[in-house]
Design an enzyme around this catalytic site. Structure first.
Site, short mmCIF file in Angstrom:
data_model
loop_
_atom_site.label_atom_id
_atom_site.label_comp_id
_atom_site.label_asym_id
_atom_site.label_seq_id
_atom_site.Cartn_x
_atom_site.Cartn_y
_atom_site.Cartn_z
N TYR A 1 12.09 67.85 12.11
CA TYR A 1 12.28 69.09 12.88
C TYR A 1 13.74 69.29 13.28
O TYR A 1 14.54 68.38 13.22
CB TYR A 1 11.30 69.22 14.03
CG TYR A 1 11.21 68.20 15.13
CD1 TYR A 1 12.11 67.19 15.32
CD2 TYR A 1 10.13 68.28 16.03
CE1 TYR A 1 11.97 66.30 16.36
CE2 TYR A 1 9.98 67.38 17.08
CZ TYR A 1 10.91 66.40 17.24
OH TYR A 1 10.78 65.52 18.26
N GLU A 2 14.04 70.50 13.66
CA GLU A 2 15.42 70.92 13.90
C GLU A 2 16.29 70.77 12.64
O GLU A 2 17.49 70.52 12.73
CB GLU A 2 16.06 70.17 15.08
CG GLU A 2 15.26 70.15 16.36
CD GLU A 2 14.83 71.54 16.82
OE1 GLU A 2 15.43 72.53 16.40
OE2 GLU A 2 13.86 71.63 17.59
N GLY A 3 15.68 70.94 11.49
CA GLY A 3 16.40 70.80 10.22
C GLY A 3 16.23 69.40 9.66
O GLY A 3 16.67 68.43 10.27
#
Lengths: 597, 597
Positions: A438-440
């Site tokens: 998550y968050e890239g």
């Protein structure tokens, strides 16, 4: 099960003795942030984390969140812990005093977040997401939006979320579909489905402020047609109290591998009332404010799981008696030796230790740069921003990758017991697993690093950092105690530049060379950055030892861990270098149809 | 969720085209095992696995096993699937016809087990453990024990277990405490607690035959005082039917990270009636028969999870549309390109592919060696046993390590969706995680490889294998198509020997050098063994291409995957070499008390 302890001694080493936080705060005009104040905050935070949050970590995993008719109940104790957190004023710590914040340095907030994360990552995501929402509003909201929403978030009576992902798009926000239709009152009607919304619905606060990406009717296609909206769960009355229920409903919660204590919501917006943040179609730019916060926040997660794994497996390795040392019995009174005598168990412990402590250095270093972006001179600000642009994808992806590795090594030290729920090691692995996504994802961070940050700046952002390393090496070249570190670091630093040139020149012929090299490049960069920081740590520890400081064993352990890192971990850079030099051909030649038959 | 398919085409390539199974079976006197018979077995097995077992995999994870008052209920459908498995005669496949077996080659049993494992690892552990118990009884039981127990196990109406671990000892069996007191009737009273007993209690068969390690009253201390016993759940009547309940009771089931469908039992033996296998105090030697079976069986688990991860993430990567290719749009009709166009996604897919297919080669190679240990000439037997002694710890530890890595890459390809239960990718990671632990952790396999197998034989076992690689390289030295592989392989093969000499000579000074080098040595060895096999695969594929065979795309994909393996994966050997050459000092210098403060 061993309890986790907050790593206060190590935090003080990293912040103060290695990265000079006292002078750093003073130079930024934080006169009130004296060493005593810092210590008091660390100690109070540690107490809360150890006594209140840590005991809820396993409960959160076992109970998870429950959904019923759109409402979500968090695990036993989560709500009460949050009340205590709010009463102590923790949510306000780094925020703007104009809206009720304490105006303390962001880096102190980061250190607090590390401790919260070590104690109970899932719980920490509720205030963590709020923190991202606050930063976004602080940076881009109107004064009215700030006084209506930010004040509540800062006092902690409301929490915030960030609503980006949709079922068909996560990485590729350019194709998002949620729409925002302007209404007669200046507000917008938001319609669409958002998924994977962390802390998206819960019973901990009276209201939740969703920050939502959506598309205006006349918006251009792609990422340039995305706008950002505030969509509260309850519309606030003019006196700030909670009013009418807005048309955003939690449709369900995801069943996940880990972080069960945090509610991952599907949110259905059905003409919900939303308020535009900033200008139309600039939403993705604004969102980057949040993303950078969130990426450093996620780096913290890697660190937290490495620290948990290390602490628990160290305690186990000191107590578990199994087999005799090959170099002679070490515990003749017992039926076997404690497993910490075995070299390979030590390898696993030291790897965790080197990653946990090294990641802490990188995170605190980045957090101090964030301080500078708030309070530094214009020149210092720009420099800190550029350095952060380079270091953020490295911190996010590298620390979460080695954090997951560390969590697994922690489990491995327990043998079969590590696989059993009661010890908490398998939860640590499951919780850690999301952090590289998550968050890239790691792949996205790697493209951001190599493509956007390094190559797009013609190597300028990288050069500024490698110059720092070069300077450090030059300054320490005659320091005999550091010689083995400095020699290796210098060579690596040069290789980093060389590899960048090589990839850059290949990429001019074929853009796929960037993606082909990116993850190996990122990992190479991460190991190099940590080598620089470990060398600095060894330098700081050696200075203390030379001063004849107390706690010589602590400082000697730092130097020994630096040595371990250079001898045992750093060789990994060679593989990454060779792999990336092999280029894109072996990745691209196979037709998608021929991967399997 | 994508269904898994059995990799029949690849199995035929590995068995027949690469490792010459048809000639292999004929040479061992398996005249009846014609290519048609092999194909029929593979296809029937595949049908059962795809249609019956695979649909139960997620159910098994979600329901788990339930314990009530000593009895265990397996997940919905497990019992019925087992009945079908028995009715089809699968348990009997590789076993002795004297006791009802079909006398087919063990390697066919291995291939069947691979398919069962891909479909549903947790379910497969019930017959899998039975298989180990059968091998132990076949090798060391009396004729009477065989006719009483083995016959039932072979027909599948009973299952077996292996009871080694106790709460205070897993790796260190020398300190086990379960005691066996001789009774007046020649039987023994077994008392003690065993933990982590896979398939230790269930509702699938009328009886369970526990094979138990215990200590006689006058037994010497340590591993030389361990004896092996048969302890049935129900004592058999003289007519073979199930009689009196024995005093062994399942006290509880463990709550685990994964493999929920398999019951991991705590077994309390309270004066349970047991029957000695073979001679007193030789139990651990006998147990090695089981352990070698079990270690190859666990290697299969790494392979299975790599295959599942690969298949599912490949299907996802072909369909999921996200971002445009950096080298130009590939899917102009769609809103984005399928993620398989991105080089880093390809890196993750190809890594899984190279490990799944390469591990399959290693497992089938080992399984053919097992065939030879059963049916070969005395000389061939000895050679096969020696080679297996070397390759078994490599196969077990290396394949499970890269299998876990592959399972994680599979999850990673799904982004956030990989973390969500419904897709099955996170189950695959959780299930895979145990494989590097049970049947001897990676650390234990590494000590077995470097300490017992390589150094204790003065390098002789290794030399026999490196000679084979050398011969292969010599034979192919003028084969232009193989040149890049052969050059690298030859250098690596030499380095393998050199590293062994270096570690061996250091170990004479300090025994801890063995443990300090062991895991890096094992991983280096694994990558090298797989390089040898991938080079052979490329050779086999090139031959087919030169013949102008059909399915040219299949063979070209093999060569491309070999290239990927050599260019992108094999560089990892460099890091392992450098790390192990750094020696024990950086691992051993820190006092156990100074790891954390």
């Amino acid at each position: 099960m061993t309890d986790v302890k907050m790593p206060l001694r190590d935090l003080r080493f990293v912040m103060r003795e290695m990265l000079g936080s006292d002078a750093h705060y003073a130079s930024l005009g934080y006169g009130e942030v004296t060493p005593d104040v810092v210590d008091a905050i660390l100690e109070e935070g540690a107490k809360f984390c150890e006594n209140v949050l840590a005991p809820l970590n396993q409960i959160g995993d076992q109970q998870g969140c429950t959904w019923s008719d759109g409402e979500v109940t968090t695990p036993t104790g989560f709500k009460e812990a949050y009340q205590q957190f709010v009463e102590a004023g923790w949510p306000a710590l780094p925020h703007n005093p104009e809206y009720g914040g304490q105006g303390l340095p962001p880096s102190l907030g980061t250190v607090l977040s590390e401790m919260v994360g070590i104690a109970n990552w899932s719980w920490g995501m509720y205030p963590g997401l709020s923190h991202g929402a606050m930063n976004t509003l602080e940076a881009h909201g109107t004064t009215e939006q700030k006084s209506t929403y930010l004040t509540k978030l800062v006092e902690g009576s409301w929490t915030g979320t960030m609503c980006l992902t949709e079922p068909h798009c996560g990485t590729d926000l350019g194709i998002l579909r949620t729409k925002a239709e302007p209404g007669p009152d200046g507000a917008y009607a938001i319609t669409g489905t958002k998924i994977f919304i962390s802390a998206g619905e819960h019973d901990m606060t009276e209201n939740i402020v969703h920050i939502v990406l959506a598309r205006l009717p006349d918006a251009p296609e792609g990422t340039k047609g995305i706008s950002l909206f505030i969509v509260p769960k309850f519309l606030p009355n003019s006196d700030g109290s909670v009013g009418e229920r807005n048309r955003v409903v939690c449709g369900s919660l995801e069943h996940k591998m880990g972080i069960h204590g945090n509610a991952t919501a599907v949110l259905n917006f059905d003409g919900a009332k939303g308020f535009l943040i900033g200008e139309p179609n600039k939403g993705l730019n604004y969102m980057f404010t949040f993303m950078n916060t969130a990426r450093l926040g996620t780096a913290l997660q890697g660190l937290a799981h490495a620290e948990i794994g290390f602490q628990k497996s160290l305690a186990y390795a000191r107590e578990r008696l199994q087999m005799r040392s090959l170099s002679g019995t070490k515990n003749p009174q017992g039926p076997a030796d404690p497993i910490i005598v075995h070299p390979d168990v030590r390898r696993m412990l030291l790897t965790q230790k080197a990653f946990a402590e090294g990641s802490r250095m990188l995170v605190v270093h980045c957090a101090q740069l964030v301080d500078i972006t708030y309070r530094g001179s214009e020149e210092a600000k720009k420099e800190a921003e550029d350095l952060l642009a380079l270091l953020t994808p490295i911190a996010k992806a590298f620390i979460t990758e080695v954090g997951f590795e560390s969590a697994n090594l922690g489990l491995q030290c327990f043998g079969g017991h590590g696989y059993i729920t009661e010890w908490g090691m398998e939860q640590n692995v499951r919780d850690a697993r999301i952090s590289t996504i998550y968050e890239g994802t790691t792949g996205i961070q790697a493209l951001d690093l190599l493509g956007r940050k390094v190559l797009l700046s013609q190597g300028e952002l990288l050069r500024r950092f490698t110059k720092k390393i070069h300077k450090f090496c030059q300054a320490e070249i005659d320091n005999e105690a550091l010689a083995p570190f400095v020699t290796q670091l210098q060579a690596l630093n040069k290789q980093w530049g060389d590899l960048t040139l090589q990839v850059g020149s290949k990429a001019m012929e074929n853009a796929d060379e960037v993606g082909a090299a990116s993850v190996d490049y990122l990992m190479f960069s991460g190991y190099t950055v940590l080598a620089y920081l470990w060398a600095r740590a060894a330098r700081a520890a050696n200075l203390k030892l030379a001063e004849g400081a107390d706690e010589a064993d602590f400082y000697r352990a730092k130097v020994a861990t630096a040595r371990f890192y250079f001898e045992r971990i750093l060789p990994r850079t060679t593989s990454h270098a060779t792999a990336m030099q092999s280029g894109a051909a072996s990745l691209m030649e196979l037709d998608a149809a021929h991967f399997a038959f």
